[in-house]
Design a protein around this motif. Structure first.
Motif, short mmCIF file in Angstrom:
data_model
loop_
_atom_site.label_atom_id
_atom_site.label_comp_id
_atom_site.label_asym_id
_atom_site.label_seq_id
_atom_site.Cartn_x
_atom_site.Cartn_y
_atom_site.Cartn_z
N SER A 16 -6.09 16.98 42.62
CA SER A 16 -4.76 16.44 42.31
C SER A 16 -3.83 16.58 43.50
N TYR A 17 -3.88 17.74 44.15
CA TYR A 17 -3.03 17.93 45.32
C TYR A 17 -3.44 16.96 46.43
N GLY A 18 -4.74 16.75 46.61
CA GLY A 18 -5.20 15.80 47.61
C GLY A 18 -4.69 14.40 47.32
N LEU A 19 -4.73 14.00 46.06
CA LEU A 19 -4.22 12.67 45.69
C LEU A 19 -2.71 12.60 45.90
N TYR A 20 -2.01 13.69 45.58
CA TYR A 20 -0.57 13.76 45.83
C TYR A 20 -0.28 13.58 47.33
N VAL A 21 -1.03 14.27 48.16
CA VAL A 21 -0.84 14.17 49.62
C VAL A 21 -1.06 12.73 50.06
N ASN B 139 -11.33 9.55 47.72
CA ASN B 139 -12.35 10.53 47.36
C ASN B 139 -11.82 11.56 46.37
N THR B 140 -10.53 11.82 46.42
CA THR B 140 -9.93 12.78 45.49
C THR B 140 -10.06 12.31 44.05
N VAL B 141 -10.08 11.01 43.82
CA VAL B 141 -10.26 10.48 42.46
C VAL B 141 -11.67 10.79 41.97
N TYR B 142 -12.65 10.66 42.86
CA TYR B 142 -14.02 11.05 42.48
C TYR B 142 -14.06 12.51 42.08
N GLY B 143 -13.32 13.34 42.80
CA GLY B 143 -13.25 14.76 42.47
C GLY B 143 -12.64 14.99 41.10
N LEU B 144 -11.57 14.28 40.80
CA LEU B 144 -10.93 14.41 39.48
C LEU B 144 -11.91 14.04 38.37
N VAL B 145 -12.66 12.97 38.57
CA VAL B 145 -13.64 12.53 37.57
C VAL B 145 -14.74 13.58 37.43
N VAL C 159 -13.38 27.29 37.55
CA VAL C 159 -13.79 26.58 38.77
C VAL C 159 -13.39 25.11 38.67
N CYS C 160 -13.61 24.51 37.50
CA CYS C 160 -13.25 23.10 37.33
C CYS C 160 -11.74 22.89 37.38
N VAL C 161 -10.99 23.82 36.80
CA VAL C 161 -9.52 23.71 36.88
C VAL C 161 -9.08 23.80 38.33
N LEU C 162 -9.67 24.72 39.10
CA LEU C 162 -9.34 24.81 40.53
C LEU C 162 -9.69 23.49 41.23
N GLY C 163 -10.84 22.92 40.90
CA GLY C 163 -11.23 21.64 41.47
C GLY C 163 -10.25 20.53 41.12
N LEU C 164 -9.78 20.54 39.86
CA LEU C 164 -8.79 19.54 39.44
C LEU C 164 -7.47 19.73 40.18
N VAL C 165 -7.07 20.98 40.37
CA VAL C 165 -5.82 21.26 41.10
C VAL C 165 -5.95 20.79 42.55
N LEU C 166 -7.06 21.13 43.21
CA LEU C 166 -7.25 20.70 44.60
C LEU C 166 -7.33 19.18 44.72
N ASN D 251 5.72 8.04 52.70
CA ASN D 251 6.57 8.64 53.73
C ASN D 251 5.71 9.04 54.92
N PRO D 252 5.72 8.27 56.00
CA PRO D 252 4.89 8.58 57.16
C PRO D 252 5.21 9.93 57.82
N ASP D 253 6.38 10.50 57.54
CA ASP D 253 6.76 11.79 58.11
C ASP D 253 6.34 12.97 57.24
N PHE D 254 5.71 12.70 56.11
CA PHE D 254 5.29 13.76 55.20
C PHE D 254 4.28 14.67 55.88
N VAL D 255 4.48 15.98 55.73
CA VAL D 255 3.54 16.97 56.27
C VAL D 255 2.98 17.76 55.09
N ALA D 256 1.68 17.70 54.94
CA ALA D 256 1.01 18.39 53.83
C ALA D 256 0.85 19.88 54.12
N LEU D 257 0.79 20.68 53.09
CA LEU D 257 0.57 22.12 53.24
C LEU D 257 -0.80 22.39 53.86
N CYS D 258 -1.74 21.46 53.66
CA CYS D 258 -3.09 21.66 54.19
C CYS D 258 -3.22 21.19 55.64
#
Length: 177
Positions: free
Chosen positions: A38-43, A90-96, A29-36, A50-57
Motif C-alpha cells: 500500500s505504501y509503495g502504491l501511495y508513493v 507491481n505493488t498491486v500484484y503485491g496487494l493481490v 506477515v500478510c498484513v506487513l506485506g499489505l502495508v508495504l 507531484n514530481p518533487d515528492f520524496v518517499a521515506l524509502c
C-alpha cells in the motif's frame, strides 16, 4: 470404573494451538506485506501527482524506491506489455498476493488440502517473481530498494509457511487413512 480419556487427544489440542499461532503469524506477515504494498502504491501515486515528492524509502542515491517504481520494471514486472490489461504497478500484484494468502489462512480453509496447495503455488510464484525483481534491482537498475527487499523476505516467509502447512495437512491425512 471410568477410565481416563486417552492421552492421544492432547497432542491434537497442542497441534491445533500451534496451527493457530502459525496462522496468526502468517496473518501478521500478510498484513506487513499489505502495508508495504500500500505504501509503495501511495508513493507511485504521489510521484505521479507531484514530481518533487520524496518517499521515506528514498534513502539516498544508492537506495531509491522511487527510481525503481519509475523504471520500466515498476509495472507489469517489466515483462508485460504496457498495452495489456495485466500491466499494472507491481505493488498491486503485491496487494493481490497478500490478500489471497490471508484468505487461505482462514480457519475454514486451513486444513483443506486444495487451499494448502494453492498457497504453495502462490508462494512459489511470489518467489520466482522476487528472484526476477531482485535480479533487475541489483544487476540492471543497480539500486537498492528497502521496500522491495522487505517484500522479498515476506514472500519467502509465506512460502516457507505454506510448505510447512501443506506437509502438516498431508501428514494428518495419512494418519486418518
Amino acid at each position: 470404573s471410568i477410565a481416563p480419556k486417552s492421552s492421544a487427544s492432547a497432542p491434537v489440542a497442542r497441534g491445533r494451538m500451534g496451527q493457530a499461532r502459525a496462522g496468526y503469524a502468517v496473518y501478521i506477515v500478510c498484513v506487513l506485506g499489505l502495508v508495504l504494498s500500500s505504501y509503495g502504491l501511495y508513493v507511485e501515486n504521489q510521484m505521479a501527482a507531484n514530481p518533487d515528492f520524496v518517499a521515506l524509502c528514498d534513502l539516498g542515491s544508492w537506495a531509491s524506491c522511487s527510481k525503481v517504481f519509475h523504471s520500466k520494471y515498476g509495472s507489469g514486472l517489466g515483462i508485460i506489455s504496457s498495452d495489456s490489461f495485466l500491466s499494472m504497478p507491481n505493488t498491486v500484484y503485491g496487494l493481490v498476493y497478500y490478500t489471497l494468502h490471508m484468505v487461505l489462512q482462514h480457519p475454514s480453509l486451513f486444513n483443506n488440502p486444495s487451499a494448502r496447495t494453492l498457497a504453495v503455488v502462490l508462494g512459489v510464484a511470489s518467489i520466482v517473481t522476487s528472484v526476477w525483481l531482485a535480479y533487475v534491482l541489483y544487476f540492471i537498475l543497480k539500486d537498492f530498494c528497502i521496500l522491495c527487499v522487505s517484500t522479498y523476505v515476506l514472500n519467502a516467509v509465506t512460502l516457507f509457511s505454506a510448505l510447512s502447512d501443506q506437509r502438516r495437512v498431508a501428514t494428518a491425512g495419512k494418519k486418518k487413512a
